[in-house]
Design a protein around this motif. Sequence first.
Motif, PDB file in Angstrom:
ATOM      1  N   ILE A   1      13.432  -6.734  -2.675  1.00 58.34           N
ATOM      2  CA  ILE A   1      12.378  -6.200  -1.875  1.00 58.34           C
ATOM      3  C   ILE A   1      12.976  -4.779  -1.242  1.00 58.34           C
ATOM      4  CG2 ILE A   1      10.774  -6.219   0.080  1.00 58.34           C
ATOM      5  CD1 ILE A   1      10.495  -9.218  -0.879  1.00 58.34           C
ATOM      6  N   GLU A   2      14.089  -5.115  -0.468  1.00 59.15           N
ATOM      7  CA  GLU A   2      14.656  -3.722   0.188  1.00 59.15           C
ATOM      8  C   GLU A   2      15.032  -2.778  -0.942  1.00 59.15           C
ATOM      9  OE1 GLU A   2      18.373  -5.092   2.189  1.00 59.15           O
ATOM     10  OE2 GLU A   2      17.349  -7.025   3.103  1.00 59.15           O
ATOM     11  N   VAL A   3      15.694  -2.891  -1.889  1.00 60.48           N
ATOM     12  CA  VAL A   3      15.906  -1.826  -2.954  1.00 60.48           C
ATOM     13  C   VAL A   3      14.647  -1.359  -3.461  1.00 60.48           C
ATOM     14  CG1 VAL A   3      16.820  -1.551  -5.206  1.00 60.48           C
ATOM     15  CG2 VAL A   3      17.942  -3.091  -3.602  1.00 60.48           C
ATOM     16  N   ALA A   4      13.755  -2.278  -3.672  1.00 60.50           N
ATOM     17  CA  ALA A   4      12.246  -1.357  -3.910  1.00 60.50           C
ATOM     18  C   ALA A   4      11.663  -0.741  -2.932  1.00 60.50           C
ATOM     19  CB  ALA A   4      11.330  -2.788  -4.275  1.00 60.50           C
ATOM     20  N   GLU A   5      11.678  -1.116  -1.716  1.00 56.15           N
ATOM     21  CA  GLU A   5      11.263  -0.237  -0.405  1.00 56.15           C
ATOM     22  C   GLU A   5      12.025   1.183  -0.367  1.00 56.15           C
ATOM     23  OE1 GLU A   5      11.254  -3.061   2.343  1.00 56.15           O
ATOM     24  OE2 GLU A   5       9.183  -3.649   2.237  1.00 56.15           O
ATOM     25  N   PHE A   6      13.265   1.132  -0.888  1.00 54.87           N
ATOM     26  CA  PHE A   6      14.115   2.222  -0.690  1.00 54.87           C
ATOM     27  C   PHE A   6      13.685   3.166  -1.860  1.00 54.87           C
ATOM     28  CE2 PHE A   6      17.709   4.375  -2.827  1.00 54.87           C
ATOM     29  CZ  PHE A   6      17.868   5.246  -1.858  1.00 54.87           C
ATOM     30  N   TYR A   7      13.415   2.564  -2.941  1.00 52.82           N
ATOM     31  CA  TYR A   7      12.922   3.585  -4.231  1.00 52.82           C
ATOM     32  C   TYR A   7      11.555   4.078  -3.742  1.00 52.82           C
ATOM     33  CZ  TYR A   7      16.798   2.031  -7.254  1.00 52.82           C
ATOM     34  OH  TYR A   7      17.945   1.825  -8.202  1.00 52.82           O
ATOM     35  N   ALA A   8      10.999   3.366  -3.126  1.00 52.90           N
ATOM     36  CA  ALA A   8       9.463   3.773  -2.749  1.00 52.90           C
ATOM     37  C   ALA A   8       9.623   4.861  -1.731  1.00 52.90           C
ATOM     38  CB  ALA A   8       8.569   2.569  -2.432  1.00 52.90           C
ATOM     39  N   ARG A   9      10.530   4.743  -1.043  1.00 52.04           N
ATOM     40  CA  ARG A   9      10.761   6.030  -0.046  1.00 52.04           C
ATOM     41  C   ARG A   9      11.117   7.177  -0.565  1.00 52.04           C
ATOM     42  NH1 ARG A   9      12.668   1.674   3.246  1.00 52.04           N
ATOM     43  NH2 ARG A   9      14.750   2.119   2.746  1.00 52.04           N
ATOM     44  N   GLN A  10      12.070   7.279  -1.682  1.00 48.75           N
ATOM     45  CA  GLN A  10      12.403   8.362  -2.747  1.00 48.75           C
ATOM     46  C   GLN A  10      11.196   8.729  -3.267  1.00 48.75           C
ATOM     47  OE1 GLN A  10      15.200   9.181  -1.629  1.00 48.75           O
ATOM     48  NE2 GLN A  10      15.319   7.781  -0.106  1.00 48.75           N
TER      49      GLN A  10
ATOM     50  N   ASP B   1       3.221 -13.349  -1.557  1.00 49.97           N
ATOM     51  CA  ASP B   1       2.024 -12.463  -1.306  1.00 49.97           C
ATOM     52  C   ASP B   1       2.482 -11.129  -1.060  1.00 49.97           C
ATOM     53  OD1 ASP B   1       3.380 -13.411   1.047  1.00 49.97           O
ATOM     54  OD2 ASP B   1       1.471 -13.118   2.161  1.00 49.97           O
ATOM     55  N   ARG B   2       3.655 -10.832  -0.550  1.00 49.75           N
ATOM     56  CA  ARG B   2       4.118  -9.614  -0.435  1.00 49.75           C
ATOM     57  C   ARG B   2       4.520  -8.905  -1.711  1.00 49.75           C
ATOM     58  NH1 ARG B   2       9.144  -7.841   3.263  1.00 49.75           N
ATOM     59  NH2 ARG B   2       8.576  -5.433   3.171  1.00 49.75           N
ATOM     60  N   ILE B   3       4.826  -9.607  -2.447  1.00 52.29           N
ATOM     61  CA  ILE B   3       5.529  -9.051  -3.834  1.00 52.29           C
ATOM     62  C   ILE B   3       4.067  -8.380  -4.601  1.00 52.29           C
ATOM     63  CG2 ILE B   3       6.324  -9.512  -6.181  1.00 52.29           C
ATOM     64  CD1 ILE B   3       8.455  -9.534  -3.884  1.00 52.29           C
ATOM     65  N   LEU B   4       3.108  -9.364  -4.413  1.00 54.52           N
ATOM     66  CA  LEU B   4       1.749  -8.826  -4.949  1.00 54.52           C
ATOM     67  C   LEU B   4       1.436  -7.686  -4.333  1.00 54.52           C
ATOM     68  CD1 LEU B   4       0.244 -12.354  -5.397  1.00 54.52           C
ATOM     69  CD2 LEU B   4       1.214 -10.972  -7.224  1.00 54.52           C
ATOM     70  N   PHE B   5       1.444  -7.622  -3.187  1.00 49.47           N
ATOM     71  CA  PHE B   5       0.762  -6.518  -2.283  1.00 49.47           C
ATOM     72  C   PHE B   5       1.454  -5.138  -2.489  1.00 49.47           C
ATOM     73  CE2 PHE B   5       0.262  -3.756   1.439  1.00 49.47           C
ATOM     74  CZ  PHE B   5      -0.939  -3.623   1.530  1.00 49.47           C
ATOM     75  N   LEU B   6       2.878  -5.315  -2.587  1.00 43.93           N
ATOM     76  CA  LEU B   6       3.782  -4.095  -2.948  1.00 43.93           C
ATOM     77  C   LEU B   6       3.607  -3.776  -4.331  1.00 43.93           C
ATOM     78  CD1 LEU B   6       7.141  -5.255  -0.782  1.00 43.93           C
ATOM     79  CD2 LEU B   6       5.156  -3.442  -0.223  1.00 43.93           C
ATOM     80  N   LEU B   7       3.416  -4.538  -5.087  1.00 47.35           N
ATOM     81  CA  LEU B   7       3.349  -4.115  -6.532  1.00 47.35           C
ATOM     82  C   LEU B   7       2.042  -3.339  -6.581  1.00 47.35           C
ATOM     83  CD1 LEU B   7       4.526  -7.373  -8.597  1.00 47.35           C
ATOM     84  CD2 LEU B   7       5.463  -5.062  -9.021  1.00 47.35           C
ATOM     85  N   GLY B   8       0.853  -3.776  -6.260  1.00 50.01           N
ATOM     86  CA  GLY B   8      -0.283  -2.906  -5.924  1.00 50.01           C
ATOM     87  C   GLY B   8       0.030  -1.455  -5.317  1.00 50.01           C
ATOM     88  N   LYS B   9       0.486  -1.508  -4.459  1.00 49.70           N
ATOM     89  CA  LYS B   9       0.763  -0.642  -3.678  1.00 49.70           C
ATOM     90  C   LYS B   9       1.543   0.604  -4.537  1.00 49.70           C
ATOM     91  CE  LYS B   9       0.138   0.799   0.367  1.00 49.70           C
ATOM     92  NZ  LYS B   9      -1.033   1.441   0.950  1.00 49.70           N
ATOM     93  N   TYR B  10       2.409   0.131  -5.092  1.00 50.93           N
ATOM     94  CA  TYR B  10       3.367   1.155  -5.808  1.00 50.93           C
ATOM     95  C   TYR B  10       2.942   1.394  -7.161  1.00 50.93           C
ATOM     96  CZ  TYR B  10       6.899  -0.530  -2.376  1.00 50.93           C
ATOM     97  OH  TYR B  10       7.589  -0.603  -1.049  1.00 50.93           O
TER      98      TYR B  10
END
Length: 168
Positions: A51-60, A84-93
Amino acid sequence: MAPWKSQSPQKPAPPPGEPDGEPDEAQEQADDWREMGTRDPLLEKRARKNIEVAEFYARQKNFRASINRLTEIYEVYPQFTRFDRILFLLGKYHLGQRRFLEDEAKRLRKQGQGDEGQRKADEARTHDAEARRYFSELLERFPESELVKDARKELERLSSLASPLPPF
């Protein structure tokens, strides 16, 4: 005969970081957790790191890499405590990737590359469908999650969107 020749041959040690064919203690513990049907502490830690790595990539603005990291958790570890957070972040990304592709489609159209622009626009629409899928799954599986309200807003926004780019 020399003493070193009388000994049975030993396997060479594997390079650092590669498995030696023998299950390590952490893997054995992970297998034990799965058999008991409980959460695996090792996978929990790996999922949080992903999740941390995914959020880093999203900021980039590298949403494709973010999606790949989260999809790994989605497929490998559905018992994750913050699924639940995984599902939400997948939707957002997926929505982020959609916007990226829409911008790319507009740029290509301005450059006179209509076919390539249309391909990007079509690909953008597939990310809409993926976002809907993950937000809907969040609502179905985790109705008590604090992310439900935001997921509903995103679904409403998706429903109100017309075709993002006019057809040729």
